[in-house]
Design a protein around this motif. Structure first.
Motif, short mmCIF file in Angstrom:
data_model
loop_
_atom_site.label_atom_id
_atom_site.label_comp_id
_atom_site.label_asym_id
_atom_site.label_seq_id
_atom_site.Cartn_x
_atom_site.Cartn_y
_atom_site.Cartn_z
N ILE A 20 -13.83 44.74 -42.75
CA ILE A 20 -14.53 44.95 -44.04
C ILE A 20 -14.58 44.10 -44.91
N PHE A 21 -13.08 43.71 -45.57
CA PHE A 21 -12.85 43.00 -46.67
C PHE A 21 -12.63 41.58 -46.28
N GLY A 22 -12.54 41.12 -45.14
CA GLY A 22 -12.07 39.64 -44.68
C GLY A 22 -13.11 38.66 -45.51
N LYS A 23 -14.25 38.72 -44.89
CA LYS A 23 -15.14 37.82 -45.70
C LYS A 23 -15.47 38.02 -47.02
N VAL A 24 -15.71 39.31 -47.54
CA VAL A 24 -16.16 39.75 -48.80
C VAL A 24 -14.96 38.97 -49.99
N PHE A 25 -13.75 39.02 -49.48
CA PHE A 25 -12.75 38.45 -50.27
C PHE A 25 -12.14 37.06 -50.13
N GLU A 26 -12.60 36.50 -49.15
CA GLU A 26 -12.36 35.22 -48.67
C GLU A 26 -12.47 33.92 -49.74
N HIS A 27 -13.37 34.09 -50.33
CA HIS A 27 -13.65 32.82 -51.32
C HIS A 27 -12.47 33.02 -52.56
N GLY A 28 -12.05 34.28 -52.81
CA GLY A 28 -11.15 34.54 -53.82
C GLY A 28 -9.79 33.99 -53.23
N ARG A 29 -9.20 34.62 -51.98
CA ARG A 29 -8.28 33.95 -51.29
C ARG A 29 -8.06 32.60 -51.32
N ARG A 30 -9.25 31.74 -50.85
CA ARG A 30 -9.13 30.27 -50.69
C ARG A 30 -8.88 29.59 -51.87
N ALA A 31 -9.67 30.01 -53.16
CA ALA A 31 -9.74 29.58 -54.35
C ALA A 31 -8.37 29.61 -55.02
N LEU A 32 -7.73 30.85 -54.86
CA LEU A 32 -6.24 30.92 -55.45
C LEU A 32 -5.11 30.01 -54.86
N ILE A 33 -5.32 29.96 -53.41
CA ILE A 33 -4.53 29.16 -52.83
C ILE A 33 -4.67 27.66 -52.95
N GLY A 34 -5.89 27.35 -52.99
CA GLY A 34 -6.51 26.06 -53.38
C GLY A 34 -5.89 25.37 -54.77
N LYS A 35 -5.49 26.41 -55.48
CA LYS A 35 -5.08 25.86 -57.03
C LYS A 35 -3.67 25.89 -57.13
N MET A 36 -2.94 26.37 -56.22
CA MET A 36 -1.32 26.39 -56.26
C MET A 36 -0.57 25.17 -56.43
#
Length: 203
Positions: A20-36
């Motif tokens: 249900i939420f995997g694809k919906v929230f994927e961009h946010g997960r990748r964006a956060l980790i990409g900025k770390m």
């Protein structure tokens, strides 16, 4: 909302959360980790790791500890830690962590701020366990001032216990209540309805 209502809500979500939420929230997960901006050997805390969808996104050269209050979500997260000694999971309340002060170089908080009963207490604990000057990254839904989203949030408000999160939560109030040195904020996910915050630990 209280801890038991949250545990009950995420027991319902656990088996279907990724679908249900995997694809919906994927961009946010990748964006956060990409900025770390990781450095080899750093120790990372992820608060509210859920089913562990984000764990494969971290580089292998850092150690990641994921905590969650839901044993049912953590049961699924084990799939992302098997055979990887640099990934570990703990059943823990983010509002009262058992870690020592200054234990982590960076902290990630994904889709959790509107879930916990006392967000200020959680953020206080995050600042405590994060090293002074360390980075704290938050991605979450915050209240939308536009008419239609605000109407939807209003309709959902009476069901926050069943939903397992607060449909309405002010970004301005969140930043005012937590002494963080904000480096950047940016919209993420569908229509930019969620916000990514990069802050520095001022503790």
């Amino acid at each position: 909302m209280d801890d038991q209502a949250i545990i009950k809500a995420y027991k319902r979500y656990a088996g279907s959360y990724d679908r249900i939420f995997g694809k919906v929230f994927e961009h946010g997960r990748r964006a956060l980790i990409g900025k770390m901006g990781f450095a080899p050997g750093q120790r990372i805390l992820e608060v509210g790791v859920g089913t562990g969808l984000s764990l494969p996104l971290y580089p292998k050269e850092v150690s990641v500890v994921g905590i969650d209050i839901s044993p049912h979500m953590l049961w699924h997260a084990r799939n992302y830690t098997n055979g990887n000694g640099s990934r570990s999971l703990s059943l823990m309340d983010a509002q009262s962590m058992s870690f020592a002060d200054n234990s982590f170089d960076k902290v990630a908080v994904m889709y959790v701020v509107t879930v916990v009963p006392e967000p200020e207490k959680m953020m206080e604990e995050i600042r405590r366990v994060c090293k002074p000057g360390g980075d704290i990254f938050v991605v979450n839904h915050f209240s939308n001032p536009h008419l239609i989203p605000r109407m939807v949030e209003t309709v959902m408000l009476p069901f926050k216990g069943l939903l397992g999160f607060r449909p309405r939560f002010s970004l301005e109030a969140f930043l005012a209540q937590n002494p963080l040195q904000v480096v950047e904020t940016c919209p993420v996910n569908l229509l930019g309805y969620w916000t990514l915050i990069h802050a520095r630990n001022a503790s």
